[in-house]
Design a protein around this motif. Sequence first.
Motif, PDB file in Angstrom:
ATOM      1  N   ARG A 144       0.817  -1.199   0.000  1.00 36.24           N
ATOM      2  CA  ARG A 144       0.000   0.000   0.000  1.00 36.24           C
ATOM      3  C   ARG A 144       0.864   1.268   0.000  1.00 36.24           C
ATOM      4  NH1 ARG A 144      -5.542  -1.098   0.748  1.00 36.24           N
ATOM      5  NH2 ARG A 144      -5.789  -3.267   0.086  1.00 36.24           N
ATOM      6  N   ILE A 145       0.341   2.276  -0.660  1.00 33.94           N
ATOM      7  CA  ILE A 145       0.955   3.598  -0.710  1.00 33.94           C
ATOM      8  C   ILE A 145      -0.131   4.603  -0.346  1.00 33.94           C
ATOM      9  CG2 ILE A 145       2.073   5.337  -2.171  1.00 33.94           C
ATOM     10  CD1 ILE A 145       2.898   2.969  -4.024  1.00 33.94           C
ATOM     11  N   GLU A 146       0.158   5.508   0.583  1.00 31.98           N
ATOM     12  CA  GLU A 146      -0.813   6.516   0.979  1.00 31.98           C
ATOM     13  C   GLU A 146      -0.286   7.913   0.679  1.00 31.98           C
ATOM     14  OE1 GLU A 146      -1.927   5.949   5.051  1.00 31.98           O
ATOM     15  OE2 GLU A 146      -3.360   4.373   4.539  1.00 31.98           O
ATOM     16  N   VAL A 147      -1.143   8.720   0.081  1.00 35.01           N
ATOM     17  CA  VAL A 147      -0.826  10.114  -0.205  1.00 35.01           C
ATOM     18  C   VAL A 147      -1.818  10.984   0.554  1.00 35.01           C
ATOM     19  CG1 VAL A 147      -0.629  11.903  -1.958  1.00 35.01           C
ATOM     20  CG2 VAL A 147       0.084   9.556  -2.494  1.00 35.01           C
ATOM     21  N   THR A 148      -1.313  11.821   1.443  1.00 33.35           N
ATOM     22  CA  THR A 148      -2.159  12.764   2.168  1.00 33.35           C
ATOM     23  C   THR A 148      -2.179  14.083   1.417  1.00 33.35           C
ATOM     24  OG1 THR A 148      -1.651  11.728   4.279  1.00 33.35           O
ATOM     25  CG2 THR A 148      -2.541  13.959   4.357  1.00 33.35           C
ATOM     26  N   ARG A 149      -3.372  14.645   1.245  1.00 26.67           N
ATOM     27  CA  ARG A 149      -3.516  15.890   0.497  1.00 26.67           C
ATOM     28  C   ARG A 149      -3.772  17.056   1.446  1.00 26.67           C
ATOM     29  NH1 ARG A 149      -7.360  13.830  -4.425  1.00 26.67           N
ATOM     30  NH2 ARG A 149      -8.941  14.034  -2.786  1.00 26.67           N
ATOM     31  N   SER A 150      -3.715  18.260   0.901  1.00 25.75           N
ATOM     32  CA  SER A 150      -3.804  19.456   1.740  1.00 25.75           C
ATOM     33  C   SER A 150      -5.160  19.619   2.410  1.00 25.75           C
ATOM     34  CB  SER A 150      -3.475  20.702   0.914  1.00 25.75           C
ATOM     35  OG  SER A 150      -4.392  20.843  -0.160  1.00 25.75           O
ATOM     36  N   ASP A 151      -6.200  18.963   1.883  1.00 24.51           N
ATOM     37  CA  ASP A 151      -7.514  19.015   2.531  1.00 24.51           C
ATOM     38  C   ASP A 151      -7.670  17.923   3.579  1.00 24.51           C
ATOM     39  OD1 ASP A 151      -7.705  16.748   0.992  1.00 24.51           O
ATOM     40  OD2 ASP A 151      -9.444  17.401  -0.171  1.00 24.51           O
ATOM     41  N   ARG A 152      -6.551  17.231   3.900  1.00 20.47           N
ATOM     42  CA  ARG A 152      -6.464  16.168   4.904  1.00 20.47           C
ATOM     43  C   ARG A 152      -7.083  14.847   4.446  1.00 20.47           C
ATOM     44  NH1 ARG A 152      -8.420  18.301  10.568  1.00 20.47           N
ATOM     45  NH2 ARG A 152     -10.173  19.023   9.293  1.00 20.47           N
ATOM     46  N   SER A 153      -7.516  14.778   3.214  1.00 22.23           N
ATOM     47  CA  SER A 153      -7.947  13.492   2.673  1.00 22.23           C
ATOM     48  C   SER A 153      -6.727  12.607   2.429  1.00 22.23           C
ATOM     49  CB  SER A 153      -8.736  13.681   1.379  1.00 22.23           C
ATOM     50  OG  SER A 153      -7.936  14.285   0.380  1.00 22.23           O
ATOM     51  N   VAL A 154      -6.924  11.297   2.510  1.00 19.16           N
ATOM     52  CA  VAL A 154      -5.832  10.337   2.303  1.00 19.16           C
ATOM     53  C   VAL A 154      -6.219   9.398   1.172  1.00 19.16           C
ATOM     54  CG1 VAL A 154      -4.426   8.511   3.321  1.00 19.16           C
ATOM     55  CG2 VAL A 154      -5.176  10.443   4.738  1.00 19.16           C
ATOM     56  N   VAL A 155      -5.411   9.390   0.127  1.00 15.15           N
ATOM     57  CA  VAL A 155      -5.651   8.559  -1.041  1.00 15.15           C
ATOM     58  C   VAL A 155      -4.758   7.332  -0.940  1.00 15.15           C
ATOM     59  CG1 VAL A 155      -5.755   8.469  -3.553  1.00 15.15           C
ATOM     60  CG2 VAL A 155      -6.119  10.647  -2.371  1.00 15.15           C
ATOM     61  N   THR A 156      -5.344   6.138  -1.043  1.00 17.27           N
ATOM     62  CA  THR A 156      -4.591   4.888  -0.916  1.00 17.27           C
ATOM     63  C   THR A 156      -4.499   4.190  -2.264  1.00 17.27           C
ATOM     64  OG1 THR A 156      -5.338   4.606   1.364  1.00 17.27           O
ATOM     65  CG2 THR A 156      -4.447   2.657   0.250  1.00 17.27           C
ATOM     66  N   PHE A 157      -3.291   3.765  -2.598  1.00 16.09           N
ATOM     67  CA  PHE A 157      -3.027   3.009  -3.820  1.00 16.09           C
ATOM     68  C   PHE A 157      -2.425   1.662  -3.443  1.00 16.09           C
ATOM     69  CE2 PHE A 157      -2.749   7.482  -4.875  1.00 16.09           C
ATOM     70  CZ  PHE A 157      -3.398   7.590  -6.096  1.00 16.09           C
ATOM     71  N   LYS A 158      -2.544   0.687  -4.333  1.00 12.79           N
ATOM     72  CA  LYS A 158      -1.841  -0.579  -4.150  1.00 12.79           C
ATOM     73  C   LYS A 158      -0.871  -0.767  -5.307  1.00 12.79           C
ATOM     74  CE  LYS A 158      -5.214  -3.650  -6.397  1.00 12.79           C
ATOM     75  NZ  LYS A 158      -4.357  -3.969  -7.568  1.00 12.79           N
ATOM     76  N   VAL A 159       0.292  -1.326  -4.980  1.00 13.53           N
ATOM     77  CA  VAL A 159       1.323  -1.564  -5.986  1.00 13.53           C
ATOM     78  C   VAL A 159       0.866  -2.673  -6.935  1.00 13.53           C
ATOM     79  CG1 VAL A 159       3.688  -2.372  -6.367  1.00 13.53           C
ATOM     80  CG2 VAL A 159       3.172  -0.807  -4.464  1.00 13.53           C
TER      81      VAL A 159
END
Length: 222
Positions: free
Chosen positions: A150-165
């Motif tokens: 898993r890879i998580e990207v946190t954005r400036s609006d505090r949302s967290v987007v999760t990706f899988k390799v």
Amino acid sequence: MAAQPASPPPTRAARARSPWSAPLAVLLVLVGVFATGAGLGRTVGPFDWADASTGATPRAAAPAPARAPASRPVSLSVPAIKVTAPITPVGQAKDGSVDVPPLSQHSQTGWYDRGAVPGEPGRAIIVGHVDTKSGPAVFYHLRELKPGDRIEVTRSDRSVVTFKVDTVEYFDKDNLPADRVYGDTGPPELRLITCGGEWLGGRTGYEDNVITFASLVGTRTP
């Protein structure tokens, strides 16, 4: 002289060597589309490959406007390789290639802000140094990721987007698959990119690019 790391940089050949074992080693950064001055090869860039697909002669492209979304990415987490790093926007270098974070900030990653935003349609690109003259940098262990990580990207609006390799692949810097790396349409995807392969030295640095291809799992909102 800096101590040797526990494991060598990624390589496709046994003859690869660690760059910081050489006194005059060039500081390393990223991908084949990035500036040769940063230790990278220059191949087909994001503004060239559309011309190549039509058979037209590649030409210098007019600068594209930088995106400034309210939800721009601010931090990256990759638990499988123990990476937690800030994300800074990077744009287009003078030669038309993708820019990179400053060499002095080798623990930082860079989001290509003229491409897709993580979690929005298209292929978001985040780049990072593999190492420097003094030792490993933020994406040194990128090659160790496995499908399903898993890879998580946190954005400036505090949302967290999760990706899988999906896959981790090596590409010669002269043969970057631009049609798989770039694009502002299609489902949300993520590309993590650094250098790898055999150490060639000079302005080329490493022989290859290491690219992690990842697909969207979901988004958590605050």
